[in-house]
Structures are given as C-alpha cells and as structure tokens.
Design an enzyme around this catalytic site. Sequence first.
Site, PDB file in Angstrom:
ATOM      1  N   ASN A  30       0.863  -1.185   0.000  1.00 26.97           N
ATOM      2  CA  ASN A  30       0.000   0.000   0.000  1.00 26.97           C
ATOM      3  C   ASN A  30       0.900   1.236   0.000  1.00 26.97           C
ATOM      4  OD1 ASN A  30       0.658   0.689   2.793  1.00 26.97           O
ATOM      5  ND2 ASN A  30      -0.578  -1.101   3.325  1.00 26.97           N
ATOM      6  N   VAL A  39      -0.624 -10.604   0.958  1.00 23.65           N
ATOM      7  CA  VAL A  39       0.718 -11.017   0.556  1.00 23.65           C
ATOM      8  C   VAL A  39       1.773 -10.101   1.187  1.00 23.65           C
ATOM      9  CG1 VAL A  39       0.840  -9.718  -1.630  1.00 23.65           C
ATOM     10  CG2 VAL A  39       2.005 -11.919  -1.410  1.00 23.65           C
ATOM     11  N   ASP A  40       1.417  -8.841   1.407  1.00 28.00           N
ATOM     12  CA  ASP A  40       2.308  -7.874   2.065  1.00 28.00           C
ATOM     13  C   ASP A  40       2.685  -8.376   3.461  1.00 28.00           C
ATOM     14  OD1 ASP A  40       3.645  -5.575   2.783  1.00 28.00           O
ATOM     15  OD2 ASP A  40       1.945  -4.231   2.539  1.00 28.00           O
ATOM     16  N   GLY A 125      -6.712  -9.040  -4.213  1.00 28.80           N
ATOM     17  CA  GLY A 125      -7.155  -9.403  -2.872  1.00 28.80           C
ATOM     18  C   GLY A 125      -8.069  -8.333  -2.324  1.00 28.80           C
TER      19      GLY A 125
HETATM   20  P1  ADP Z   1      -4.080  -6.225  -2.891  1.00 32.60           P
HETATM   21  O1  ADP Z   1      -4.192  -5.304  -1.695  1.00 32.60           O
HETATM   22  O2  ADP Z   1      -3.174  -5.660  -3.968  1.00 32.60           O
HETATM   23  O3  ADP Z   1      -5.402  -6.677  -3.394  1.00 32.60           O
HETATM   24  P2  ADP Z   1      -3.643  -8.742  -1.396  1.00 32.60           P
HETATM   25  O4  ADP Z   1      -2.399  -9.114  -0.665  1.00 32.60           O
HETATM   26  O5  ADP Z   1      -4.875  -8.501  -0.599  1.00 32.60           O
HETATM   27  O6  ADP Z   1      -3.242  -7.481  -2.336  1.00 32.60           O
HETATM   28  O7  ADP Z   1      -3.982  -9.881  -2.446  1.00 32.60           O
HETATM   29  C1  ADP Z   1      -3.285 -10.073  -3.644  1.00 32.60           C
HETATM   30  C2  ADP Z   1      -3.264 -11.556  -3.990  1.00 32.60           C
HETATM   31  O8  ADP Z   1      -2.204 -12.189  -3.266  1.00 32.60           O
HETATM   32  C3  ADP Z   1      -4.549 -12.325  -3.617  1.00 32.60           C
HETATM   33  O9  ADP Z   1      -4.895 -13.177  -4.702  1.00 32.60           O
HETATM   34  C4  ADP Z   1      -4.103 -13.144  -2.408  1.00 32.60           C
HETATM   35  O10 ADP Z   1      -4.819 -14.379  -2.308  1.00 32.60           O
HETATM   36  C5  ADP Z   1      -2.662 -13.427  -2.761  1.00 32.60           C
HETATM   37  N1  ADP Z   1      -1.755 -13.876  -1.690  1.00 32.60           N
HETATM   38  C6  ADP Z   1      -1.858 -13.746  -0.341  1.00 32.60           C
HETATM   39  N2  ADP Z   1      -0.780 -14.313   0.258  1.00 32.60           N
HETATM   40  C7  ADP Z   1       0.024 -14.803  -0.720  1.00 32.60           C
HETATM   41  C8  ADP Z   1       1.268 -15.501  -0.761  1.00 32.60           C
HETATM   42  N3  ADP Z   1       1.927 -15.824   0.352  1.00 32.60           N
HETATM   43  N4  ADP Z   1       1.772 -15.872  -1.975  1.00 32.60           N
HETATM   44  C9  ADP Z   1       1.141 -15.544  -3.125  1.00 32.60           C
HETATM   45  N5  ADP Z   1      -0.035 -14.881  -3.154  1.00 32.60           N
HETATM   46  C10 ADP Z   1      -0.585 -14.516  -1.969  1.00 32.60           C
END
Ligand code: ADP
Length: 174
Positions: A30, A39-40, A125
């Site tokens: 963000n 994922v962050d 996500g």
């Molecule tokens: P954004 O805020 O950009 O939407 P998110 O982290 O909420 O980012 O989600 C982005 C994508 O990453 C989603 O499809 C989520 O399921 C996925 N994700 C979450 N954890 C992991 C991980 N450890 N490895 C790969 N993808 C992940």
Amino acid sequence: MWRDFGACRAEAVLGDLTLQRVDAIVNAANTTLLGGGGVDGAIHRAGGPAILAACRLLNGCETGDAKFTTGGNLPARYVIHTVGPIYRDGTHGEPELLARCHRRSLRLAQELGLKSIAFPAISCGVYGYPVPAAARIAIGEVRHVLEEGSSIEIVRFVLFSQDVYDSYSRALEE
Ligand code: ADP
C-alpha cells in the site's frame, strides 16, 4: 503453464510467493509501504524486520509506482514494492495503473540487472480487482515490456488459489 515472449519465459504457478527462489519478488503493497495484510503481511513475516526498516526510508510509494528493498531473510535477494489500484468500477484509471505497476516493477528489475522476478496477483485481494480482467492486464503488460527487449529471463506469476491460477493461465494462453 508457461509461454515464451521473445527470450523470456512467462509462467503461472500455484504457490506461495515468499518461497520463490528468484532474484526479486514483487509485493502488492500500500502507499505507506509500512506493511499490511495479504501477501504484504506474508512477505514481512517471512523476510523479517530488515524489509520494514528499509521501507521506512522510502517515504511511501504512489499507486502505479514501484520501489525496491532488500529481501531480508527471503530466498529472493530483493523485494520490489508496488502499489496496485483499489478497484472502484474500472473507469477511474484502474487498468492503466495496474499495467503501470507491472511495467515499473519490470523496469526496476532490469535496472538492477536481475534475471528472474515473481509477481503475485496485484490488486486481486482486498483491493478488489476482478481477477480475469486483472490477469489479462498483468500478462498483457508483461508481454509488452518483454517484447520491447529485456534482460529478464523468467517472469513467474505465483498465485495463491486455484481460481486465480486458472485466470492467469487462461490469460497466458490468449
Ligand atoms: P491487494 O491489496 O493488492 O489486493 P492482497 O495481498 O490482498 O493485495 O492480495 C493479492 C493476492 O495475493 C490475492 O490473490 C491473495 O490471495 C494473494 N496472496 C496472499 N498471500 C500470498 C502468498 N503468500 N503468496 C502468493 N499470493 C498470496
């Protein structure tokens, strides 16, 4: 699923981004770059405090832009932090901003002399981007950049669930 664009292989795999042995993984961050969920959160947990310490020096990041830090304890040497658009209805510049995230991340990887990079499904996500559309934009922009000429050899999309993997695979086939 994989496909070659020029000298570079683009591939989609089902898996965990934080485990990837590539030169850089891309974080769906963000604008504060100070950590979040999804994922962050997983990247900061797996990579340890060195990543957050480096992020604090960056003064945040605008939507559509990308900045890099160390990968800390991750197998990847670098984390490229990019900020995807929050999806509203698709008419507020979301497609262009999502494309720019991918372009800026690849360009940064190129400037760092990297050969392999792994992306998550940016904005798919909590930012709510409809996955099939996001997949087409992500793959389309990667293809565009690679076909302009690039030192990068592998671009891997690492998707966390089967439905997201299916969308990215389909976009790769198109
Ligand atoms: P954004 O805020 O950009 O939407 P998110 O982290 O909420 O980012 O989600 C982005 C994508 O990453 C989603 O499809 C989520 O399921 C996925 N994700 C979450 N954890 C992991 C991980 N450890 N490895 C790969 N993808 C992940």
